[in-house]
Design a protein around this motif. Structure first.
Motif, PDB file in Angstrom:
ATOM      1  N   TYR A 183     -95.203  59.911  61.335  1.00 46.57           N
ATOM      2  CA  TYR A 183     -94.380  60.162  62.919  1.00 46.57           C
ATOM      3  C   TYR A 183     -94.731  58.994  63.571  1.00 46.57           C
ATOM      4  CZ  TYR A 183     -93.981  64.932  61.703  1.00 46.57           C
ATOM      5  OH  TYR A 183     -93.914  66.359  60.842  1.00 46.57           O
ATOM      6  N   ASP A 184     -94.214  57.858  63.234  1.00 47.31           N
ATOM      7  CA  ASP A 184     -94.317  56.643  64.097  1.00 47.31           C
ATOM      8  C   ASP A 184     -93.042  55.673  63.824  1.00 47.31           C
ATOM      9  OD1 ASP A 184     -94.283  55.536  61.317  1.00 47.31           O
ATOM     10  OD2 ASP A 184     -96.598  55.209  61.162  1.00 47.31           O
ATOM     11  N   ASP A 185     -92.805  54.431  64.242  1.00 46.10           N
ATOM     12  CA  ASP A 185     -91.512  53.843  64.333  1.00 46.10           C
ATOM     13  C   ASP A 185     -91.112  53.598  62.916  1.00 46.10           C
ATOM     14  OD1 ASP A 185     -91.241  54.063  67.054  1.00 46.10           O
ATOM     15  OD2 ASP A 185     -92.314  51.875  67.391  1.00 46.10           O
ATOM     16  N   ALA A 186     -92.060  53.225  62.169  1.00 45.60           N
ATOM     17  CA  ALA A 186     -91.623  52.829  60.716  1.00 45.60           C
ATOM     18  C   ALA A 186     -91.113  53.985  59.983  1.00 45.60           C
ATOM     19  CB  ALA A 186     -93.086  52.142  59.983  1.00 45.60           C
ATOM     20  N   GLY A 187     -91.773  55.170  59.909  1.00 42.83           N
ATOM     21  CA  GLY A 187     -91.383  56.538  59.385  1.00 42.83           C
ATOM     22  C   GLY A 187     -90.085  56.633  59.927  1.00 42.83           C
ATOM     23  N   LYS A 188     -89.874  56.681  61.217  1.00 41.49           N
ATOM     24  CA  LYS A 188     -88.612  57.283  61.881  1.00 41.49           C
ATOM     25  C   LYS A 188     -87.468  56.087  61.301  1.00 41.49           C
ATOM     26  CE  LYS A 188     -88.298  56.398  66.247  1.00 41.49           C
ATOM     27  NZ  LYS A 188     -88.166  56.259  67.783  1.00 41.49           N
TER      28      LYS A 188
END
Length: 245
Positions: free
Chosen positions: A78-83
């Protein structure tokens, strides 16, 4: 009910897919809910949601919705990379492949002795859209869609005129749609567009707007609303007890 869970591998039209099955840890057969996740796949909050539903008396199967695009078992953060990765996956997989995944799941659960053969669909975010989409399958007896994205905007890839907004006219089962009024992903204009369209085509649906942000069901992060989440689990339980009876 006390529950149990296990991972299974299903053959689909686009390759092998892993899914996690949660079910009551007692003898007997139970109706099934296909629970579609967010873009992050089977995260801990998604697993906990599925386990809650299983404890209410359902077999709950959670597929890896982007199995073609990631190594088996991939869970995005749930972070920018995952998003960013999840959104890229969302735009890379056509709805037709989600349709064939749903059919494979239905065939699997209906062959299991612990399932009554009655199947419903539920999901959050893109999973809410996929639950709505699953309702096109005649084997789905009801769909409970929490803040479904991309229906009004028609931004998911598909063949011409095969988008979920246009195809809604072909849904014959009952559908519940729940939206947060403070959700920027489905703004008021988009909600109004869907509401009027579903009225015009005669969709059998319930509509609920609540004072909440996007992802209010996710029990991690500042947008989580525990009281509202409990209310939604209760509504889903009542809905599926009726439609999957």
């Amino acid at each position: 009910m006390i529950t149990r869970n296990e991972f299974v591998k299903l053959a689909t039209a686009t390759g092998e897919m892993q899914a996690q099955v949660f079910r009551p840890n007692v003898d007997g057969s139970f109706p099934c809910i296909i629970f579609y996740s967010e873009i992050f796949q089977i995260t801990a909050p998604i697993a906990r949601s599925a386990n809650i539903l299983a404890g209410l008396g359902f077999v709950v199967i959670v597929p890896e919705v982007f199995h073609e695009l990631n190594p088996m078992g991939t869970v995005l953060g749930y972070d920018d990379a995952g998003k960013d990765k999840g959104n890229n996956d969302k735009w890379a997989k056509p709805l037709e492949s989600h349709d064939s995944d749903t059919q494979a799941i239905i065939e699997f659960v209906q062959a299991q002795p612990y399932c009554t053969g009655k199947v419903g669909a539920m999901g959050v975010c893109i999973g809410g859209h996929l639950a709505f989409r699953a309702a096109l399958n005649p084997n789905i007896s009801g769909a409970f869609c929490l803040y479904p994205t991309d229906i009004h905007s028609n931004t998911l890839p598909c063949e011409p005129a095969n988008d979920s907004f246009t195809r809604a006219k072909d849904i014959t089962c009952e559908v519940v749609l729940v939206f947060g009024k403070q959700d920027p992903h489905v703004p008021v204009e988009g909600r109004q567009m869907m509401y009027m369209h579903f009225q015009a085509i005669g969709l059998n649906y319930q509509w609920l707007e609540v004072n909440a942000q996007h992802a209010f069901m996710r029990d991690e992060g500042e947008r989580y609303d525990p009281a509202l989440a409990l209310e939604m689990y209760s509504k889903a339980q009542q809905f599926f007890q009726r439609t999957l009876a």
